[in-house]
Design a protein around this motif. Structure first.
Motif, PDB file in Angstrom:
ATOM      1  N   ALA A  29       1.881  -5.653   3.877  1.00  0.00           N
ATOM      2  CA  ALA A  29       2.363  -6.410   2.717  1.00  0.00           C
ATOM      3  C   ALA A  29       1.332  -6.462   1.592  1.00  0.00           C
ATOM      4  O   ALA A  29       1.635  -6.949   0.497  1.00  0.00           O
ATOM      5  CB  ALA A  29       2.734  -7.828   3.150  1.00  0.00           C
ATOM      6  N   ASP A  30       0.106  -5.975   1.839  1.00  0.00           N
ATOM      7  CA  ASP A  30      -0.920  -5.927   0.785  1.00  0.00           C
ATOM      8  C   ASP A  30      -0.446  -5.013  -0.349  1.00  0.00           C
ATOM      9  O   ASP A  30       0.361  -4.103  -0.128  1.00  0.00           O
ATOM     10  CB  ASP A  30      -2.240  -5.400   1.348  1.00  0.00           C
ATOM     11  CG  ASP A  30      -2.892  -6.355   2.337  1.00  0.00           C
ATOM     12  OD1 ASP A  30      -2.350  -7.463   2.539  1.00  0.00           O
ATOM     13  OD2 ASP A  30      -3.937  -5.978   2.922  1.00  0.00           O
ATOM     14  N   PRO A  31      -0.949  -5.237  -1.549  1.00  0.00           N
ATOM     15  CA  PRO A  31      -0.539  -4.388  -2.688  1.00  0.00           C
ATOM     16  C   PRO A  31      -0.706  -2.897  -2.445  1.00  0.00           C
ATOM     17  O   PRO A  31       0.072  -2.079  -2.954  1.00  0.00           O
ATOM     18  CB  PRO A  31      -1.445  -4.877  -3.820  1.00  0.00           C
ATOM     19  CG  PRO A  31      -1.740  -6.301  -3.464  1.00  0.00           C
ATOM     20  CD  PRO A  31      -1.840  -6.325  -1.974  1.00  0.00           C
ATOM     21  N   ASP A  32      -1.729  -2.513  -1.658  1.00  0.00           N
ATOM     22  CA  ASP A  32      -1.955  -1.082  -1.391  1.00  0.00           C
ATOM     23  C   ASP A  32      -1.335  -0.636  -0.072  1.00  0.00           C
ATOM     24  O   ASP A  32      -1.646   0.439   0.447  1.00  0.00           O
ATOM     25  CB  ASP A  32      -3.446  -0.770  -1.403  1.00  0.00           C
ATOM     26  CG  ASP A  32      -4.214  -1.475  -0.283  1.00  0.00           C
ATOM     27  OD1 ASP A  32      -3.614  -2.319   0.418  1.00  0.00           O
ATOM     28  OD2 ASP A  32      -5.413  -1.192  -0.108  1.00  0.00           O
ATOM     29  N   GLY A  33      -0.464  -1.473   0.491  1.00  0.00           N
ATOM     30  CA  GLY A  33       0.174  -1.127   1.759  1.00  0.00           C
ATOM     31  C   GLY A  33      -0.733  -1.275   2.963  1.00  0.00           C
ATOM     32  O   GLY A  33      -0.383  -0.862   4.061  1.00  0.00           O
ATOM     33  N   GLY A  34      -1.911  -1.862   2.746  1.00  0.00           N
ATOM     34  CA  GLY A  34      -2.860  -2.078   3.838  1.00  0.00           C
ATOM     35  C   GLY A  34      -3.942  -1.023   3.928  1.00  0.00           C
ATOM     36  O   GLY A  34      -4.798  -1.088   4.818  1.00  0.00           O
ATOM     37  N   ALA A  35      -3.949  -0.064   3.003  1.00  0.00           N
ATOM     38  CA  ALA A  35      -4.877   1.070   3.092  1.00  0.00           C
ATOM     39  C   ALA A  35      -6.330   0.617   3.139  1.00  0.00           C
ATOM     40  O   ALA A  35      -7.108   1.091   3.981  1.00  0.00           O
ATOM     41  CB  ALA A  35      -4.662   2.026   1.917  1.00  0.00           C
ATOM     42  N   ALA A  36      -6.736  -0.282   2.249  1.00  0.00           N
ATOM     43  CA  ALA A  36      -8.131  -0.733   2.212  1.00  0.00           C
ATOM     44  C   ALA A  36      -8.483  -1.495   3.486  1.00  0.00           C
ATOM     45  O   ALA A  36      -9.572  -1.327   4.044  1.00  0.00           O
ATOM     46  CB  ALA A  36      -8.375  -1.598   0.979  1.00  0.00           C
ATOM     47  N   TYR A  37      -7.559  -2.336   3.952  1.00  0.00           N
ATOM     48  CA  TYR A  37      -7.799  -3.101   5.172  1.00  0.00           C
ATOM     49  C   TYR A  37      -7.951  -2.180   6.372  1.00  0.00           C
ATOM     50  O   TYR A  37      -8.860  -2.348   7.197  1.00  0.00           O
ATOM     51  CB  TYR A  37      -6.663  -4.095   5.416  1.00  0.00           C
ATOM     52  CG  TYR A  37      -6.740  -4.753   6.767  1.00  0.00           C
ATOM     53  CD1 TYR A  37      -7.651  -5.782   7.014  1.00  0.00           C
ATOM     54  CD2 TYR A  37      -5.931  -4.322   7.819  1.00  0.00           C
ATOM     55  CE1 TYR A  37      -7.739  -6.377   8.267  1.00  0.00           C
ATOM     56  CE2 TYR A  37      -6.013  -4.903   9.069  1.00  0.00           C
ATOM     57  CZ  TYR A  37      -6.916  -5.929   9.288  1.00  0.00           C
ATOM     58  OH  TYR A  37      -7.017  -6.502  10.531  1.00  0.00           O
TER      59      TYR A  37
END
Length: 275
Positions: free
Chosen positions: A86-94
């Motif tokens: 649900a993160d703005p980048d779809g979770g990529a950075a996480y």
């Protein structure tokens, strides 16, 4: 003499493990049954902090890593990971940060001055299997099971692969990685993932027996040997021998080497000084 670290139930999610010290042995117990001791953000942080503390503790000569409940470690916390889509980048950075933090944890186990023994009952899957492979030694209960099942859910176990490929023969590692099937304790022993198979429920007792034997040695010498083992393994044959010869010559100058050799000649027990 020793101490046990008690974590209030309300704080268990934030610090989901326990540490108990006795007779030069630190026992770390993963203790978050609701997640099957998954490597959540909290578990990674707690385990990393605990290892940092042990690394600086000259009174600890051996570490045992064990777990409460039916699972040793179920790998990454998939529900926690999925929520970050649900993160703005779809979770990529996480996801990138999580894999780096988990990889750093595994390397911390290898770099720890003290030998680490995994005591496994139940299942150790994906990053949980990686955790076992990252330890220096491992004892499995007879009903323990191991797997790198990421391929079954479209997520190849690439980081567990690093630890597996450094412990198992290539074809054994690829069998686990490509098939994604559960391997029983005897298969894990045959593959080289674990050192010993104990009767069900007795893995911790056997791990403690091993730890007690190791803890009777010089902590200074153990640290030298563990560091040298992993360093030379990455070298070519000639370089490895040159490096190991230097390490051994330097080790001979240590007070504990002088004491140990003297005690052997004099037929008495050595009195280690840790230097």
């Amino acid at each position: 003499m020793g101490f046990e670290q008690h974590v209030p139930a309300a704080d268990q999610a934030a610090f989901p493990l326990r540490r108990a010290d006795a007779d030069g042995i630190a026992t770390i117990t993963l203790d978050h049954a609701p997640s099957r001791n998954a490597l959540s953000d909290a578990m990674i942080a707690a385990l990393s902090d605990t290892l940092d503390s042990i690394a600086e503790d000259r009174g600890i000569r051996v570490v045992i890593l064990t777990a409460e409940g039916p699972a040793f470690c179920a790998g990454h916390h998939l529900k926690e990971m999925t929520a970050r889509r649900a993160d703005p980048d779809g979770g990529a950075a996480y996801f990138a940060d999580l894999m780096q933090r988990c990889s750093a944890l595994m390397q911390k186990i290898v770099a720890l001055p003290q030998p680490v023994i995994a005591s496994v009952e139940g299942v150790a899957t994906a990053a949980g299997c990686q955790l076992v492979a990252s330890c220096d030694l491992a004892v499995a209960g007879a009903k323990a099971r191991f797997a790198t099942p990421g391929v079954n859910i479209g997520l190849f176990c690439s980081t567990p692969m690093v630890a597996l490929s450094r412990n198992l023969a290539n074809k054994h590692a690829m069998e686990m990685l490509l098939l994604g099937e559960l391997a029983d304790a005897e298969t894990a022993h045959r593959f080289g993932l674990v050192n010993r198979v104990a009767p069900e429920g007795e893995a911790l007792a056997q791990a403690r027996a091993m730890a007690t034997t190791i803890a009777s040695k010089s902590g200074h010498t153990l640290a030298i040997g563990k560091r040298a083992f992993y360093a030379q393994r990455e070298m070519g044959l000639e370089e490895a021998y040159d490096y190991a010869a230097k390490v051994m010559a330097e080790n001979m100058m240590a007070r504990d080497a002088e004491e140990g050799i003297g005690a052997f000649i004099e037929k008495r027990e050595p009195r280690w000084q840790g230097r």
